[in-house]
Design a protein around this motif. Structure first.
Motif, PDB file in Angstrom:
ATOM      1  N   ASP A 538     -13.887 103.682  93.419  1.00 11.88           N
ATOM      2  CA  ASP A 538     -14.474 104.689  92.442  1.00 11.88           C
ATOM      3  C   ASP A 538     -15.060 103.552  91.456  1.00 11.88           C
ATOM      4  O   ASP A 538     -14.256 102.916  90.558  1.00 11.88           O
ATOM      5  CB  ASP A 538     -13.336 105.384  91.856  1.00 11.88           C
ATOM      6  CG  ASP A 538     -13.974 106.517  90.875  1.00 11.88           C
ATOM      7  OD1 ASP A 538     -15.021 106.193  90.409  1.00 11.88           O
ATOM      8  OD2 ASP A 538     -13.004 107.180  90.345  1.00 11.88           O
ATOM      9  N   TRP A 540     -16.370 104.109  88.679  1.00 10.64           N
ATOM     10  CA  TRP A 540     -16.317 104.766  87.183  1.00 10.64           C
ATOM     11  C   TRP A 540     -14.543 104.747  86.893  1.00 10.64           C
ATOM     12  O   TRP A 540     -14.424 105.211  85.909  1.00 10.64           O
ATOM     13  CB  TRP A 540     -16.831 106.187  87.115  1.00 10.64           C
ATOM     14  CG  TRP A 540     -18.252 106.488  86.947  1.00 10.64           C
ATOM     15  CD1 TRP A 540     -18.738 106.455  85.780  1.00 10.64           C
ATOM     16  CD2 TRP A 540     -19.322 106.449  87.833  1.00 10.64           C
ATOM     17  NE1 TRP A 540     -20.094 106.345  85.765  1.00 10.64           N
ATOM     18  CE2 TRP A 540     -20.547 106.392  87.183  1.00 10.64           C
ATOM     19  CE3 TRP A 540     -19.417 105.955  89.395  1.00 10.64           C
ATOM     20  CZ2 TRP A 540     -21.651 106.056  87.974  1.00 10.64           C
ATOM     21  CZ3 TRP A 540     -20.260 106.175  90.054  1.00 10.64           C
ATOM     22  CH2 TRP A 540     -21.482 106.206  89.086  1.00 10.64           C
ATOM     23  N   ARG A 550     -21.216 110.095  85.202  1.00 11.30           N
ATOM     24  CA  ARG A 550     -20.651 110.177  86.366  1.00 11.30           C
ATOM     25  C   ARG A 550     -21.160 111.059  87.455  1.00 11.30           C
ATOM     26  O   ARG A 550     -21.487 112.227  87.224  1.00 11.30           O
ATOM     27  CB  ARG A 550     -18.929 110.539  86.412  1.00 11.30           C
ATOM     28  CG  ARG A 550     -18.187 110.242  87.769  1.00 11.30           C
ATOM     29  CD  ARG A 550     -16.954 110.924  87.438  1.00 11.30           C
ATOM     30  NE  ARG A 550     -16.182 110.864  88.772  1.00 11.30           N
ATOM     31  CZ  ARG A 550     -15.476 109.730  89.377  1.00 11.30           C
ATOM     32  NH1 ARG A 550     -15.480 108.510  88.430  1.00 11.30           N
ATOM     33  NH2 ARG A 550     -14.832 109.720  90.302  1.00 11.30           N
ATOM     34  N   GLY A 555     -17.172 109.023  93.185  1.00  9.82           N
ATOM     35  CA  GLY A 555     -17.601 107.802  92.742  1.00  9.82           C
ATOM     36  C   GLY A 555     -17.849 106.407  93.546  1.00  9.82           C
ATOM     37  O   GLY A 555     -18.026 105.576  92.839  1.00  9.82           O
ATOM     38  N   THR A 592     -28.199 109.313  85.787  1.00  9.19           N
ATOM     39  CA  THR A 592     -27.067 108.512  86.537  1.00  9.19           C
ATOM     40  C   THR A 592     -27.805 107.315  87.407  1.00  9.19           C
ATOM     41  O   THR A 592     -27.392 106.235  87.176  1.00  9.19           O
ATOM     42  CB  THR A 592     -26.276 109.483  87.544  1.00  9.19           C
ATOM     43  OG1 THR A 592     -25.653 110.505  86.664  1.00  9.19           O
ATOM     44  CG2 THR A 592     -25.286 108.511  88.136  1.00  9.19           C
TER      45      THR A 592
END
Length: 807
Positions: A538, A540, A550, A555, A592
């Motif tokens: 992940d 994040w 996010r 992620g 993003t």
């Protein structure tokens, strides 16, 4: 509606069952730990026996990373370390349990491996409540309370079964072709996995989809094949149409499979190209120099043309060898004509000089100079007005390796529908339409076309999800027979009907293509680590990338790009069905992804509406219907924020440079934003000693010499330009005033973009060489974005790169 959803769920269940028995992706869930004995209990007579039966297989997963010298051999990974000696696993587990504070009341070993405590780069291999989680919990409690161990073991979850492999890839292509291997011709085809990508699919899963499949071909001619025999037949015919190489029945630009068209070049003119290169005589290596100068692939399959003095009929087409972007046209009776046509491979196919690779159809061409090819070769067409192409105010690329062949404003002029009928007798209508289209939006800028072999693994076409994946007309757009002598425009209704009748077979050929296997060595152990990171880490977690919104999904890389590893493909936490292996359908919002926005922003809603209502290639005949297969970025059809499709990554090693605009030279730089060069150029192929400085060579495509296996991309030279009077358009520290003015002018409209670079016909050899330089300060060429990979460590990047070699 309920009946439809019930039918879809039934198909999903059947496909899941088929995939579970397929061998390639068969087996139980990867991360959940569920196995055939889940919930049965254990008959083990000791903790050691229970550990060996029910826990140690999970230690093999941990051993991928948690051993000395691996990616977990870092400060925060030393609390849990195993070794290559499996007999020491129980002792090492207990030592780690002690170091991490035993049970408080739940050991941190379980909290981290189940995702209750983050970060854990390996994701959650033992989800809370799974058999694996319960079995490890029993062993850890046995450590603390040996007296009560046997009672706990008796209530254990039982064996979890063997783990599925971390490595494995179909190398893209459509699932039908994998299914039909070894099957008889009458074997019925299973459901197209792409049709499963509907609203609600994978809801809450690790892999996210927000672009869904639409069935758009029902209004056209032939339907999709229904059995393996028809699939093979259509694939073979599509290959004949699209590969070229002088085949009877091949397609060429604006002529379809007809023997005559406006864009055809007499071999006699082709044989004099060297005169425009400033050479004194026709070089002996003329054929190779054509491929080098224009950055075209040169295959080993015979692709003949008549050299000076040769009769094509008497020499079976001639002794010359054309690049893949060209082909000699055959007459109505199959006779060689001595006229040369053009193929989509000028932008869509490349060449890598490595064992087992060579010409790669559909890879995208990161080496071609389409504008140079247009001005010096296509401009020599013999009708109706030689040299007309040179006078057109269109710029298709300003830097070698990129292409702006999909300038939507030009497409509007080439393929109008009802307005196009009027244009045949009323050119003023076409001119006014063009003014409207050019004025309503900025130019999209140049792109590095995506690989054809991934078409069967996504529900959309083009980087921004411009068209539905079932839009077959776009795949034959430049072959539509609108240019037939003696008139400038052919019978538009007939041209449209030809496209409807003949777009299916090329599409089936596209779907059959598979990515080339990486020709170098692969560190399997490191690649397995990369597989875990790719699917599980992940980016994040623990506050990383807090300033970047996010995305949906877990992620990880797989959250956007899809799942590939058999272990994760079969994990229900990742995919609703293993049939979606290697499939991507997530348009990631610009806020993003952060990459250059010009391509995504070029099609504003006003332009999208105009195209949708008027352009045949955009399925204007479905406008306002269900399904509406027109421009999919229209606000009327989508509530998605503008962005870019996270592409499937099969064969990604062969598609450098990266990002939609080709601004990043290798995967290392993509994964480590701080290392991206600002101004750079790929290494050129060496010229013959006697031609050094006299000829233009293309980018070096020799894998052993010019490819960087550590960075996964072609070697390049970073250029340290400094601005000033001597370099008014080049400065590594930022755009120069001249560039700022050019960029502002280019952004003004689709038309103004085309006037910021002089036609290549007026360029010196030095200026042609300069087109090899990629300057990320230029319009639509920014290399920013994908910044969230800054959360990776260098060892993690190396592992992910090694894994991507296997796809």
């Amino acid at each position: 509606m309920q009946a439809v959803m019930k039918a879809r769920l039934t198909v999903l269940a059947l496909l899941s069952l088929l995939a579970a028995c397929s061998g390639n992706y068969g087996g139980g869930a990867a991360g959940s730990g569920n196995g055939s004995n889940d919930g049965v209990g254990s008959q083990a007579r000791s903790m050691e026996e229970f550990f060996g039966q029910s826990v140690q297989p999970q230690m093999d997963f941990c051993r991928t990373c948690h051993v000395p010298g691996s990616i977990a051999d870092v400060e925060n990974g030393h609390d849990f370390m195993l070794s290559a000696n499996r007999t020491q696993d129980l002792a090492n587990l207990k030592a780690s349990w002690e170091r991490l504070g035993r049970n408080n009341p739940t050991s941190r070993l379980l909290l981290m491996s189940s995702g209750q405590e983050t970060p854990h780069a390996g994701g959650a291999p033992w989800p809370q409540g799974s058999a694996a989680y319960r079995n490890v919990d029993i062993v850890l409690k046995c450590f603390a309370d040996p007296a009560g161990c046997l009672a706990r073991i008796a209530g254990g979850a039982g064996g979890t079964g063997p783990l599925l492999p971390l490595l494995g890839s179909s190398h893209a292509g459509h699932a039908w072709f994998e299914f039909c291997e070894g099957q008889p011709d009458d074997a019925p085809l299973p459901a197209d996995p792409r049709t499963l990508i509907q609203p609600g699919v994978n809801a809450g899963k690790a892999v996210h989809f927000n672009f869904h499949w639409k069935s758009c071909t029902q209004a056209d001619g032939p339907a999709y094949p229904v059995n393996c025999g028809e699939l093979r037949q259509r694939q073979a015919h599509g290959a004949t149409m699209m590969r070229g190489n002088g085949a009877i029945g091949q397609n060429t630009f604006f002529a379809g499979d007809h023997p005559e068209g406006l864009w055809q070049l007499p071999a006699a003119k082709y044989n004099t190209l060297w005169q425009g290169w400033g050479l004194d005589s026709r070089p002996a290596n003329f054929d190779q120099l054509v491929a080098e100068r224009y950055g075209l692939g040169m295959g080993t399959e015979r692709n003949p043309y008549p050299r000076p003095g040769e009769d094509p009929q008497a020499s079976n087409g001639g002794s010359g060898q054309l690049p893949t972007a060209m082909t000699q046209v055959r007459g109505a009776n199959g006779e060689w004509t001595g006229r040369l046509g053009f193929k989509c491979h000028v932008c869509h196919s490349d060449q890598i000089d490595a064992p087992g690779v060579g010409v790669i159809y559909g890879s995208g061409n990161g080496t071609s100079d389409f504008d140079l090819f247009l001005d010096e070769v296509i401009a020599q067409v013999d009708r109706p007005i030689p040299g007309l192409v040179r006078a057109l105010p269109f710029t298709f690329n300003k830097v070698r390796g990129s292409s702006n062949a999909l300038q939507l404003q030009i497409i509007a002029l080439l393929f109008p529908d009802d307005l196009g009928v009027a244009a045949a007798s009323d050119p003023l209508t076409t001119i006014l339409l063009g003014v409207q289209f050019f004025g309503f939006s900025p130019n999209s800028g140049e792109i590095n076309p995506p690989a054809w072999w991934n078409l069967g693994r996504k529900p959309s076409k083009f980087f921004n999800g411009l068209l539905a994946g079932d839009n077959l007309r776009s795949g034959s757009a430049f072959d539509i027979p609108i240019g037939r002598p003696p008139a400038m425009w052919a019978d538009i209704p007939a041209a449209k009907q030809w496209t409807k009748d003949n777009s299916m077979d090329p599409e089936i050929w596209y779907l059959s293509l598979r990515s080339p296997q990486y020709p170098g060595a692969i560190d399997t152990a490191q690649a397995e680590q990369g597989a875990i990171l790719f699917h599980s880490k992940d980016l994040w977690a623990a506050g990383s990338n807090a300033d970047i919104p996010r995305p949906q999904g877990n992620g990880s890389c797989a959250g956007c790009h899809g799942a590939y590893s058999p272990r994760f493909v079969n994990d229900p936490a990742y995919l609703d069905t293993p049939a979606l292996a290697g499939t991507a359908g997530y348009i990631v919002p610009l806020e993003t992804i952060g990459t250059d926005p010009h391509y995504a922003d070029a099609v504003n809603d006003q332009l999208a509406e105009m195209i949708s209502g008027n352009i045949f290639v955009a399925y204007n005949d479905t406008y306002g219907q269900d399904p509406d297969c027109t421009i999919q970025t229209r606000k009327a059809l989508s509530d998605r924020a503008p962005g870019y499709l996270a592409m499937p990554l099969h064969g990604v090693w062969a598609t450098a440079p990266y990002f939609h605009n080709g601004s990043v030279p290798d995967l290392w730089s993509l994964l480590k934003p701080a290392d991206r060069p600002v101004i750079w150029s790929r290494v050129s192929a060496p010229a013959a000693p006697e031609q050094e400085g006299e000829v233009v060579m293309g980018f070096d495509r020799n894998f052993a010499r010019a490819y960087d296996p550590q960075k996964l991309g072609w070697r390049y030279t970073a250029i340290d330009c400094r601005g000033g009077l001597l370099n008014p358009d080049c400065d590594v520290d930022g755009p120069t005033p001249l560039q700022q003015m050019e960029n502002a002018f280019a952004a003004g409209s689709g038309l103004s973009y085309n006037f910021t670079t002089a036609p290549s016909m007026f360029m010196s050899q030095a200026q042609v060489e300069k087109r090899k330089i990629y300057n990320t300060w230029d319009y639509a060429r920014s290399n920013r974005g994908h910044e969230f990979t800054q959360a990776l460590s260098d060892p993690e990047r190396r592992a992910i790169i090694e894994y991507l070699k296997t796809l």
